[in-house]
Write an enzyme that holds these catalytic residues in place. Structure first.
Site, mmCIF file in Angstrom:
data_model
loop_
_atom_site.group_PDB
_atom_site.id
_atom_site.type_symbol
_atom_site.label_atom_id
_atom_site.label_comp_id
_atom_site.label_asym_id
_atom_site.label_seq_id
_atom_site.Cartn_x
_atom_site.Cartn_y
_atom_site.Cartn_z
ATOM 1 C CG HIS A 26 -2.151 -1.033 1.199
ATOM 2 N ND1 HIS A 26 -2.798 -1.175 0.142
ATOM 3 C CD2 HIS A 26 -2.315 -2.047 2.003
ATOM 4 C CE1 HIS A 26 -3.705 -2.087 0.415
ATOM 5 N NE2 HIS A 26 -3.310 -2.913 1.486
ATOM 6 C CD GLU B 223 -4.800 -9.690 3.803
ATOM 7 O OE1 GLU B 223 -4.947 -8.853 4.452
ATOM 8 O OE2 GLU B 223 -3.462 -9.621 3.065
ATOM 9 C CG ASP C 271 -7.809 -6.796 2.605
ATOM 10 O OD1 ASP C 271 -8.125 -6.231 1.648
ATOM 11 O OD2 ASP C 271 -6.296 -6.577 2.594
HETATM 12 C C1 3PY Z 1 -5.565 -5.630 6.590
HETATM 13 O O1 3PY Z 1 -6.358 -5.267 7.599
HETATM 14 O O2 3PY Z 1 -6.316 -6.114 5.669
HETATM 15 C C2 3PY Z 1 -3.944 -5.627 6.808
HETATM 16 O O3 3PY Z 1 -3.539 -5.804 5.623
HETATM 17 C C3 3PY Z 1 -3.402 -5.148 7.855
HETATM 18 O O4 3PY Z 1 -2.321 -4.742 7.575
HETATM 19 MG MG MG Z 2 -4.948 -6.575 3.970
#
Ligand code: 3PY
Ligand code: MG
Length: 264
Positions: A48, A152, A178
């Site tokens: 990011h 995630e 995510d």
């Molecule tokens: C998320 O919360 O998706 C992350 O990648 C945390 O850094």
């Molecule tokens: Mg993430």
């Protein structure tokens, strides 16, 4: 000079390893500043951040010299990107979107030199000073490098026990944002999906003899439950959020001072 052994020792003895996502900071001194603020690791964020690899390398080297462990989040699972990060200062990876055990096997191998992996050997490694021979430095790197698989997605959550069991995966790390967006619960950090995930991921890691971590939430109550569940590797905030929090507190303080001092 620092390595990951102190981080591992902290977590094995019931402590937490505190870190910060370095996304906007541009100075190689950021590691020293965060070390002095109580952080033990930083994450250079290639998923990011607009930072260049050269700047990230400078920040990673500054962090090593300041005694805070530099990890990197690559934008992909590409072994060439991973090699560039690990051979220029990062001492571990927080790998986004590891959904299957096969992906976990591939990234664990990408992060280690032969015979444990496929990481290409550079002319020298910067992590432990330059007094070690290249062979000694590569062997030490293989011992120290830390690879965390980010959980995630719903698929990753279902596969968490199998991902944790992969040799060379040191820990699981929940990407809370995510995970919540992907499962249809955007922003519900205090809700049942993340709470259930925290317990399942912590258990999966523990059963495999690994550690677990998380990033994304800001709410203190969420973190209290996460730590009680066994999560030990804590991404506290990103640098932008820390800056804004401090600035807002300061602005609010001076606003109160001004109100108190105004003539009645
Ligand atoms: C998320 O919360 O998706 C992350 O990648 C945390 O850094
Ligand atoms: Mg993430």
């Amino acid at each position: 000079m620092t390595g990951t052994m102190e981080l591992r020792r902290r977590m094995e003895t019931g402590g937490i390893a505190l870190g910060c996502n370095v996304r906007f900071s541009r100075s190689p001194e950021v590691g020293a500043l965060l070390a002095a603020s109580g952080m033990q690791w930083i994450m250079l964020d290639f998923e990011h951040s607009p930072a260049s690899p050269h700047l990230a390398s400078d920040i990673a080297l500054g962090a090593l010299r300041a005694g805070v462990v530099p990890l990197a989040r690559p934008s992909s699972h590409d072994p060439r990107e991973i090699a560039g990060l690990l051979t220029n200062g990062a001492l571990g990876l927080i790998v986004p979107h590891v959904d299957t055990p096969a992906q976990a096997v591939a990234v664990a191998a990408a992060a280690r030199f032969a015979p444990r992996g496929v990481l290409s050997v550079p002319g020298s490694l910067p992590h432990f000073g330059y007094a070690l021979s290249l062979a000694e430095a590569c062997a030490r790197f293989n011992e120290e490098v830390m690879v965390l698989a980010m959980i995630e997605s719903a698929e990753a959550l279902a596969n968490a026990p199998a991902i944790a069991a992969v040799p060379g995966i040191d820990g699981l790390f929940i990407g809370a944002s995510d995970l919540l967006w992907e499962t249809g619960h955007p922003g519900d950090y205090g809700g049942p999906v993340l709470r259930d995930a925290m317990h399942r991921v912590a258990r999966a890691a523990r059963d495999a003899g690994k550690f677990s971590g998380m990033g994304g939430p800001r709410e203190e109550v969420v973190w209290q439950e996460a730590i009680a569940a066994g999560i030990r590797f804590v991404m506290t905030e990103n640098d932008l959020a820390l800056l804004m929090r401090g600035a807002r507190d300061r602005a609010a303080f001076f606003e109160r001072c001004t109100l108190a001092a105004s003539p009645r």
